[in-house]
Motif scaffolding. Structure first.
Motif, PDB file in Angstrom:
ATOM      1  N   MET A   1      -2.828   1.656   5.263  1.00 23.11           N
ATOM      2  CA  MET A   1      -1.808   2.564   5.798  1.00 23.11           C
ATOM      3  C   MET A   1      -2.239   3.208   7.110  1.00 23.11           C
ATOM      4  O   MET A   1      -1.783   4.309   7.440  1.00 23.11           O
ATOM      5  CB  MET A   1      -1.490   3.648   4.756  1.00 23.11           C
ATOM      6  CG  MET A   1      -1.016   3.082   3.440  1.00 23.11           C
ATOM      7  SD  MET A   1      -0.693   4.356   2.209  1.00 23.11           S
ATOM      8  CE  MET A   1      -0.519   3.350   0.737  1.00 23.11           C
ATOM      9  N   TYR A   2      -3.075   2.541   7.863  1.00 32.19           N
ATOM     10  CA  TYR A   2      -3.525   3.107   9.130  1.00 32.19           C
ATOM     11  C   TYR A   2      -2.372   3.510  10.054  1.00 32.19           C
ATOM     12  O   TYR A   2      -2.373   4.625  10.590  1.00 32.19           O
ATOM     13  CB  TYR A   2      -4.442   2.126   9.860  1.00 32.19           C
ATOM     14  CG  TYR A   2      -5.900   2.267   9.520  1.00 32.19           C
ATOM     15  CD1 TYR A   2      -6.483   3.520   9.332  1.00 32.19           C
ATOM     16  CD2 TYR A   2      -6.718   1.145   9.398  1.00 32.19           C
ATOM     17  CE1 TYR A   2      -7.814   3.649   9.019  1.00 32.19           C
ATOM     18  CE2 TYR A   2      -8.073   1.271   9.084  1.00 32.19           C
ATOM     19  CZ  TYR A   2      -8.604   2.520   8.892  1.00 32.19           C
ATOM     20  OH  TYR A   2      -9.935   2.655   8.577  1.00 32.19           O
ATOM     21  N   PRO A   3      -1.370   2.667  10.299  1.00 31.25           N
ATOM     22  CA  PRO A   3      -0.311   3.058  11.251  1.00 31.25           C
ATOM     23  C   PRO A   3       0.425   4.341  10.860  1.00 31.25           C
ATOM     24  O   PRO A   3       0.544   5.246  11.689  1.00 31.25           O
ATOM     25  CB  PRO A   3       0.611   1.829  11.276  1.00 31.25           C
ATOM     26  CG  PRO A   3      -0.284   0.691  10.911  1.00 31.25           C
ATOM     27  CD  PRO A   3      -1.228   1.246   9.906  1.00 31.25           C
ATOM     28  N   PRO A   4       0.936   4.472   9.608  1.00 26.70           N
ATOM     29  CA  PRO A   4       1.620   5.734   9.293  1.00 26.70           C
ATOM     30  C   PRO A   4       0.679   6.935   9.241  1.00 26.70           C
ATOM     31  O   PRO A   4       1.081   8.054   9.567  1.00 26.70           O
ATOM     32  CB  PRO A   4       2.266   5.473   7.930  1.00 26.70           C
ATOM     33  CG  PRO A   4       1.516   4.332   7.348  1.00 26.70           C
ATOM     34  CD  PRO A   4       1.084   3.492   8.506  1.00 26.70           C
ATOM     35  N   ILE A   5      -0.576   6.721   8.849  1.00 19.11           N
ATOM     36  CA  ILE A   5      -1.528   7.833   8.832  1.00 19.11           C
ATOM     37  C   ILE A   5      -1.808   8.318  10.251  1.00 19.11           C
ATOM     38  O   ILE A   5      -1.818   9.530  10.526  1.00 19.11           O
ATOM     39  CB  ILE A   5      -2.836   7.424   8.126  1.00 19.11           C
ATOM     40  CG1 ILE A   5      -2.594   7.275   6.623  1.00 19.11           C
ATOM     41  CG2 ILE A   5      -3.938   8.451   8.386  1.00 19.11           C
ATOM     42  CD1 ILE A   5      -3.775   6.718   5.857  1.00 19.11           C
ATOM     43  N   ILE A   6      -2.021   7.378  11.178  1.00 22.54           N
ATOM     44  CA  ILE A   6      -2.246   7.765  12.571  1.00 22.54           C
ATOM     45  C   ILE A   6      -1.011   8.453  13.142  1.00 22.54           C
ATOM     46  O   ILE A   6      -1.113   9.463  13.862  1.00 22.54           O
ATOM     47  CB  ILE A   6      -2.624   6.524  13.404  1.00 22.54           C
ATOM     48  CG1 ILE A   6      -3.999   6.008  12.972  1.00 22.54           C
ATOM     49  CG2 ILE A   6      -2.626   6.849  14.899  1.00 22.54           C
ATOM     50  CD1 ILE A   6      -4.366   4.665  13.571  1.00 22.54           C
ATOM     51  N   ALA A   7       0.177   7.928  12.813  1.00 21.69           N
ATOM     52  CA  ALA A   7       1.414   8.557  13.284  1.00 21.69           C
ATOM     53  C   ALA A   7       1.542   9.980  12.750  1.00 21.69           C
ATOM     54  O   ALA A   7       1.939  10.899  13.480  1.00 21.69           O
ATOM     55  CB  ALA A   7       2.622   7.718  12.861  1.00 21.69           C
ATOM     56  N   MET A   8       1.188  10.172  11.476  1.00 24.58           N
ATOM     57  CA  MET A   8       1.254  11.512  10.891  1.00 24.58           C
ATOM     58  C   MET A   8       0.316  12.476  11.616  1.00 24.58           C
ATOM     59  O   MET A   8       0.712  13.596  11.987  1.00 24.58           O
ATOM     60  CB  MET A   8       0.884  11.458   9.411  1.00 24.58           C
ATOM     61  CG  MET A   8       0.852  12.817   8.734  1.00 24.58           C
ATOM     62  SD  MET A   8       0.139  12.789   7.077  1.00 24.58           S
ATOM     63  CE  MET A   8      -1.598  12.527   7.446  1.00 24.58           C
ATOM     64  N   LEU A   9      -0.914  12.044  11.858  1.00 26.27           N
ATOM     65  CA  LEU A   9      -1.886  12.919  12.510  1.00 26.27           C
ATOM     66  C   LEU A   9      -1.474  13.242  13.948  1.00 26.27           C
ATOM     67  O   LEU A   9      -1.604  14.386  14.399  1.00 26.27           O
ATOM     68  CB  LEU A   9      -3.266  12.270  12.483  1.00 26.27           C
ATOM     69  CG  LEU A   9      -3.879  12.093  11.081  1.00 26.27           C
ATOM     70  CD1 LEU A   9      -5.204  11.351  11.166  1.00 26.27           C
ATOM     71  CD2 LEU A   9      -4.064  13.432  10.386  1.00 26.27           C
TER      72      LEU A   9
ATOM     73  N   ALA B   1      -1.743  -7.376   4.863  1.00 25.45           N
ATOM     74  CA  ALA B   1      -1.546  -7.476   6.310  1.00 25.45           C
ATOM     75  C   ALA B   1      -1.333  -6.096   6.918  1.00 25.45           C
ATOM     76  O   ALA B   1      -1.166  -5.092   6.214  1.00 25.45           O
ATOM     77  CB  ALA B   1      -0.361  -8.391   6.615  1.00 25.45           C
ATOM     78  N   TRP B   2      -1.280  -6.054   8.256  1.00 23.90           N
ATOM     79  CA  TRP B   2      -1.190  -4.807   9.001  1.00 23.90           C
ATOM     80  C   TRP B   2       0.089  -4.039   8.712  1.00 23.90           C
ATOM     81  O   TRP B   2       0.097  -2.809   8.688  1.00 23.90           O
ATOM     82  CB  TRP B   2      -1.310  -5.124  10.491  1.00 23.90           C
ATOM     83  CG  TRP B   2      -1.224  -3.956  11.422  1.00 23.90           C
ATOM     84  CD1 TRP B   2      -0.188  -3.640  12.245  1.00 23.90           C
ATOM     85  CD2 TRP B   2      -2.210  -2.946  11.625  1.00 23.90           C
ATOM     86  NE1 TRP B   2      -0.466  -2.501  12.960  1.00 23.90           N
ATOM     87  CE2 TRP B   2      -1.705  -2.052  12.602  1.00 23.90           C
ATOM     88  CE3 TRP B   2      -3.475  -2.712  11.086  1.00 23.90           C
ATOM     89  CZ2 TRP B   2      -2.431  -0.949  13.040  1.00 23.90           C
ATOM     90  CZ3 TRP B   2      -4.190  -1.599  11.525  1.00 23.90           C
ATOM     91  CH2 TRP B   2      -3.670  -0.735  12.493  1.00 23.90           C
ATOM     92  N   LEU B   3       1.201  -4.757   8.482  1.00 25.49           N
ATOM     93  CA  LEU B   3       2.504  -4.110   8.324  1.00 25.49           C
ATOM     94  C   LEU B   3       3.055  -4.208   6.906  1.00 25.49           C
ATOM     95  O   LEU B   3       4.266  -4.060   6.697  1.00 25.49           O
ATOM     96  CB  LEU B   3       3.511  -4.707   9.313  1.00 25.49           C
ATOM     97  CG  LEU B   3       3.259  -4.420  10.791  1.00 25.49           C
ATOM     98  CD1 LEU B   3       4.283  -5.136  11.659  1.00 25.49           C
ATOM     99  CD2 LEU B   3       3.294  -2.916  11.075  1.00 25.49           C
ATOM    100  N   ASP B   4       2.205  -4.435   5.924  1.00 27.28           N
ATOM    101  CA  ASP B   4       2.691  -4.518   4.542  1.00 27.28           C
ATOM    102  C   ASP B   4       3.330  -3.216   4.069  1.00 27.28           C
ATOM    103  O   ASP B   4       4.162  -3.212   3.164  1.00 27.28           O
ATOM    104  CB  ASP B   4       1.547  -4.893   3.594  1.00 27.28           C
ATOM    105  CG  ASP B   4       1.259  -6.380   3.611  1.00 27.28           C
ATOM    106  OD1 ASP B   4       1.919  -7.103   4.376  1.00 27.28           O
ATOM    107  OD2 ASP B   4       0.357  -6.821   2.862  1.00 27.28           O
TER     108      ASP B   4
END
Length: 333
Positions: A84-92, A151-154
């Motif tokens: 969940m890197y993308p949504p976590i980074i977006a949240m931060l 994958a990256w976008l799962d």
């Protein structure tokens, strides 16, 4: 060897921290989401002042929840973070933009319009990303051995988008009911109007997520609709319906604090439903809390620290809210 009781205790500590964050930071994120609907000037200032003394302290609970997950359940942390890197980074990033905008809109009035946009965009992004993370967790992640195997976008699916929108709507309702309790005059009247339609929208998205969750690729259906799980789950929608009736009555008679309390109760029931769906898994259908737990000695060591710090956090949080109790009036900062 992992002590099962310690793993359960830590699961409840982290769940408590996450729920504390959802409620406390949820209402100030909700005010950020509603911010463009308020008139520039006194109304926006009143909305901002309603959270000014407490907003940064509310984020303590996010640190406790995330840090607790890393320390007490390192395997789950190692699996879920890459998933969940993308949504976590977006949240931060959203939280950073919101925090900077909050401070600089007072110190740089010449660019206040842009700081207001950043405040709203950061609040919306953080809320939506948190909902997406919830949806991605519920739908499960691919695990290969002791690592993330997807994958990256799962994480990006129609269900996770639905939960993202649901959290945005729920946080907006928390923000509206907080403003009913903390403001007066035109700001409170406008918040009351928001609370009416946001109450309907929140119930609608809660129903949609609740109906969709049992049909994900996990054991949620049997937990919710078969015995003995049905004995635990059946009261949840009944209680939500009862709280909804009380909520509408509270709004009609002009109650100020009760709508906020009842909204928290709905969030609590949703949180209980989430626990019923997932327990004892921390990564659904892949890793249990006991499989993910740190060694017993580490859990005991950390439990001593939490036993000291958690009452202090609760105490200074409660004291802060008590000191800044009452309405936000014009001219107060």
């Amino acid at each position: 060897m992992i002590n099962a009781d310690l793993a359960t205790i830590w699961a409840f500590i982290i769940a408590f921290a996450v729920f504390g964050y959802v409620v406390l930071d949820g209402f100030d994120l909700g005010i950020g989401i509603l911010f463009p609907a308020f008139k520039v000037g006194a109304d926006r200032d009143a909305a901002m002042n309603a959270i000014a003394p407490v907003w940064d302290g509310n984020e303590t609970w996010l640190v406790l929840g995330g840090g607790g997950l890393f320390a007490a359940f390192p395997l789950a942390y190692a699996i879920l973070m890459p998933a969940m890197y993308p949504p976590i980074i977006a949240m931060l990033l959203g939280l950073v933009f919101r925090g900077v905008a909050f401070e600089y809109r007072w110190r740089d009035p010449g660019h206040r319009r842009w700081w207001d946009i950043a405040f709203t965009a950061g609040s919306f992004t953080a809320a939506f990303a948190q909902g997406v993370i919830l949806g991605a967790l519920l739908q499960g992640v691919k695990v290969s051995g002791r690592a993330y195997g997807g994958a990256w976008l799962d994480w990006l699916t129609p269900f996770s988008v639905l939960t993202g929108v649901s959290v945005v709507i729920g946080y907006a309702l928390l923000g509206a009911t907080w403003l009913i309790a903390k403001t007066e005059g035109r700001t409170a009247e406008q918040a009351l109007g928001f609370a009416r339609w946001l109450g309907v929208a929140t119930l609608a998205v809660v129903a949609l997520v609740s109906l969709a969750t049992p049909f994900l690729n996990h054991d949620y259906y049997s937990r919710w609709f078969r015995m003995p799980g049905l004995l635990l789950t059946a009261p949840v929608p009944i209680l939500v319906a009862g709280i909804a009736v009380l909520f509408w009555r509270a709004l009609r008679r002009g109650a100020q604090i009760l709508p906020f309390v009842l909204t928290i109760a709905v969030f609590a029931l949703c949180f209980i439903g989430l626990g019923i769906s997932m327990y004892p898994y921390i990564v659904p259908d892949a890793v249990t809390i006991w499989q993910a737990a740190a060694p017993e000695s580490s859990q005991v060591f950390m439990l001593v620290g939490v036993g000291i710090m958690l009452p202090l956090i609760i105490g200074y949080t409660a004291w802060g809210y008590w000191v800044f109790r009452g309405k936000v009036g014009e001219g107060y900062h």
